[in-house]
Design a protein around this motif. Structure first.
Motif, PDB file in Angstrom:
ATOM      1  N   LEU A  70       0.717  -1.045   0.044  1.00  0.00           N
ATOM      2  CA  LEU A  70      -0.006   0.008   0.085  1.00  0.00           C
ATOM      3  C   LEU A  70       0.796   1.142  -0.138  1.00  0.00           C
ATOM      4  N   GLU A  71       2.118   1.323   0.634  1.00  0.00           N
ATOM      5  CA  GLU A  71       2.866   2.490   0.783  1.00  0.00           C
ATOM      6  C   GLU A  71       3.599   2.755  -0.446  1.00  0.00           C
ATOM      7  N   LYS A  72       3.388   1.860  -1.543  1.00  0.00           N
ATOM      8  CA  LYS A  72       4.113   2.072  -2.805  1.00  0.00           C
ATOM      9  C   LYS A  72       3.226   2.924  -3.843  1.00  0.00           C
ATOM     10  N   ASP A  73       1.871   2.928  -3.059  1.00  0.00           N
ATOM     11  CA  ASP A  73       0.634   3.710  -3.792  1.00  0.00           C
ATOM     12  C   ASP A  73       0.548   5.139  -3.348  1.00  0.00           C
ATOM     13  N   LYS A  74       0.905   6.322  -3.890  1.00  0.00           N
ATOM     14  CA  LYS A  74       0.789   7.191  -3.514  1.00  0.00           C
ATOM     15  C   LYS A  74      -0.597   7.853  -3.137  1.00  0.00           C
TER      16      LYS A  74
END
Length: 426
Positions: A70-74
């Protein structure tokens, strides 16, 4: 009526379409909760080849993998209830989600059958149980009371009152949206776990779980497998199994968010832009010779009351708007509060009286105001009248209602409260 009161209703109307889309540009906040932790190991089982399988370890490993995706998705902001082997209380977990105005609460657990049988296996996801609706509403009331504490939001939501009838109606609608959203994401998760892991699903169920009851947002608790079923235990402790579970939940969250965004966009596209009416509309609640101050039980909890005295009668008006939809909503709120004869009254903005004026009734009582009264010390040119044994003190001479309201607000800032606007005809 102050501008922020009008903005409150306009913004709240948009808010009700979907609780997670108050501001189109804000990130989607998701709280990831690894069940148990620290001294609370959760479900556990010892195997000769797998070792001791502890729920707290499995849930943390899955949550950390999911969080990295999830943290890879801004578009997402990820908040963890724990990232190490510690035990946050259930209250701490839900408070964290509520205070961060989360759009979704997702808790991961490991199941265990109550008997010694090892046949039970598969996944299942829980949403708030029907017996928790009343308790959840109380949580929503409390949490929405702090949901608008940002400096910017205070300008719009400064007058939010979680106990007022209009807010209660909004929260009940909002609560149904929480459950609706929970069911959507729950089904997405279960479908993905079956598709990706080729494992049986026990479905999406409602249960009276504390960690779900306390949340003021869509929330789910997913049981990833049974610790006392060898196949499940081997899967949920393996690197590949945990990766598949994390990816399945991640895809479900992305699908869920897309659905929210699509619904919001559809609402915005389909809803025609409402044009303001020429006149303002206030809801007349009642006309009575009795004077009621704000908070009096006779007003039945309604806020934003404008009182205008005419020909010896006090007329109580609720809210103001120049939008037809909000006028109807205000009328419904008034009737739902118990004012069955409430009616919408039209006011021409900034209309000046040709043969009369407005003044402010600043005091009415059986006793005269003493010379030491702060009112007499603060204001000059006060008029005094006596009628039917009551002393009345008046201030001001204004030719429009808007000017009278402004003067009334100015007096409140000086500490002179519970005043009434009186309309005088010549």
């Amino acid at each position: 009526m102050k501008l922020q009161h009008i903005l409150f209703y306009v913004t709240l109307t948009v808010f009700l379409f979907f609780s997670s889309s108050i501001f189109a540009q804000k990130k989607f906040i998701i709280v990831l909760d690894a069940g148990h932790g620290g001294k609370d190991i959760g479900a556990t089982r010892k195997y000769s080849d797998l070792g001791t399988v502890m729920e707290k370890d499995v849930t943390l490993a899955i949550i950390l993998k999911l969080g990295r995706l999830l943290e890879k998705d801004k578009d997402f902001k990820v908040i963890y209830t724990r990232k190490i082997d510690e035990f946050p209380s259930l209250i701490e977990r839900t408070t964290l989600a509520n205070r961060n105005h989360a759009d979704l609460f997702l808790s991961v657990h490991v199941n265990s059958s109550k008997s010694s049988s090892t046949e039970a296996r598969g996944t299942e996801t829980f949403v708030q149980g029907p017996a928790q609706n009343k308790a959840n509403l109380e949580i929503a009331k409390a949490e929405n009371d702090v949901i608008f504490l940002d400096a910017k939001d205070k300008e719009v939501f400064a007058s939010y009152d979680p106990n007022s009838p209009e807010s209660l109606i909004a929260l009940k609608i909002q609560q149904s949206k929480y459950l609706e959203g929970s069911l959507y994401i729950g089904n997405f998760v279960e479908d993905n776990l079956v598709k990706n892991g080729k494992r049986p699903s026990r479905g999406v169920k409602q249960a009276n779980l504390h960690v779900l009851r306390m949340n003021a947002m869509p929330s789910i608790l997913t049981e990833t497998g049974f610790v006392n079923n060898y196949d499940d235990a081997a899967y949920i402790t393996s690197e590949d199994g945990q990766k598949e579970i994390a990816e399945s939940i991640y895809d479900a969250v992305v699908t869920y968010k897309k659905r929210i965004d699509r619904n919001q966009k559809k609402v915005e596209e389909e809803k025609p832009k409402e044009l303001p009416l020429k006149n303002d509309f206030r809801i007349l609640l009642m006309s009575t010779p009795n004077k009621y101050n704000e908070g009096d039980p006779a007003l039945k909890g309604l806020k934003y009351i404008l009182t205008i005295k005419e020909n010896g009668l006090y007329k109580y008006y609720y809210s103001v708007t120049n939008f037809a939809s909000i006028k109807e909503a205000n009328l419904k709120t008034a009737k739902d509060a118990g004012f069955k004869n409430a009616t919408a009254i039209s006011f021409i903005p900034n209309q000046k009286m040709n043969s009369g004026y407005y003044r402010i009734e600043i005091y009415a009582g059986k006793e005269k105001l003493p010379k030491s009264s702060p009112i007499l010390k603060t204001l000059e040119n006060i008029e005094k009248e006596k009628a039917d044994g009551i002393f009345y003190y008046y201030y001001g001479n204004l030719n429009s209602l808007e000017a009278a309201i402004k003067l009334q607000n100015d007096l409140e800032e000086k500490g002179i409260t519970n005043t009434t606007i009186e309309k005088i005809y010549k």
